[in-house]
Design an enzyme around this catalytic site. Sequence first.
Site, PDB file in Angstrom:
ATOM      1  N   GLU A  81       0.609  -1.160   0.071  1.00  0.00           N
ATOM      2  CA  GLU A  81       0.018  -0.054   0.191  1.00  0.00           C
ATOM      3  C   GLU A  81       0.792   1.260   0.244  1.00  0.00           C
ATOM      4  O   GLU A  81       0.606   2.390  -0.782  1.00  0.00           O
ATOM      5  CB  GLU A  81      -0.924  -0.205   1.205  1.00  0.00           C
ATOM      6  CG  GLU A  81      -1.750  -0.984   1.278  1.00  0.00           C
ATOM      7  CD  GLU A  81      -1.234  -2.345   2.105  1.00  0.00           C
ATOM      8  OE1 GLU A  81      -0.313  -2.627   2.058  1.00  0.00           O
ATOM      9  OE2 GLU A  81      -2.250  -2.983   2.817  1.00  0.00           O
ATOM     10  N   CYS A 105      -2.157  -2.958   7.051  1.00  0.00           N
ATOM     11  CA  CYS A 105      -1.896  -2.830   8.497  1.00  0.00           C
ATOM     12  C   CYS A 105      -1.888  -1.316   8.980  1.00  0.00           C
ATOM     13  O   CYS A 105      -1.983  -0.525   8.183  1.00  0.00           O
ATOM     14  CB  CYS A 105      -0.421  -3.296   8.479  1.00  0.00           C
ATOM     15  SG  CYS A 105       0.794  -2.171   7.997  1.00  0.00           S
TER      16      CYS A 105
HETATM   17 ZN   LIG Z   1       1.265  -2.183   5.667  1.00  0.00          ZN
END
Ligand SMILES: [Zn+2]
Length: 175
Positions: A81, A105
């Site tokens: 990401e 995350c």
């Molecule tokens: Zn991450």
Amino acid sequence: MKNDSLIHWHSMFMGVALLAAARSKDARKRNGACIVGPDNKISGVGYNGLPRGCDDHDEHYWQDDDSDPLNSRHSYIVHAEQNAILNCTSLPLHGSTIYATQYPCPRCVQSIIQVGIKRVVYLDKKAHQERVNAASEKMLADAGVEIESLQALQPESAEWSAELAQFIETSTTNR
Ligand SMILES: [Zn+2]
């Protein structure tokens, strides 16, 4: 003549994320992400890997000692990401959607929020990371960023993506 056998937008974007993931050299988990503007234009793609210049062949970077930051891969790997955000080809990312192969995350969620991405669509969610996922979820909720599983959003796309992931897994050896 018109061809009606199109894949859905969701399939295309998760498919791009999955193709990017196939470039990852992480033996533990290969992730990909694809950022899409409100006009369905892709503005960034990324996969998890080492920062530029850090040698992929240097085993030091891939160690698993999570008690020692110097010997833990977590100190070194840039998540999919984040790479998608850092590699984006058009700005701003306000109002964009990010397609991620994995539930993001908390560190990635921070970046997602800060660049103005408004929606996350993910493919898989690790059940054993319940507390980590809850931290991500709390920030996303407070920041007003929508998060949806592809399965809930478009079951056909989720199924297609799972098949594509399987195909990639069984057919990629340095092609
Ligand atoms: Zn991450």
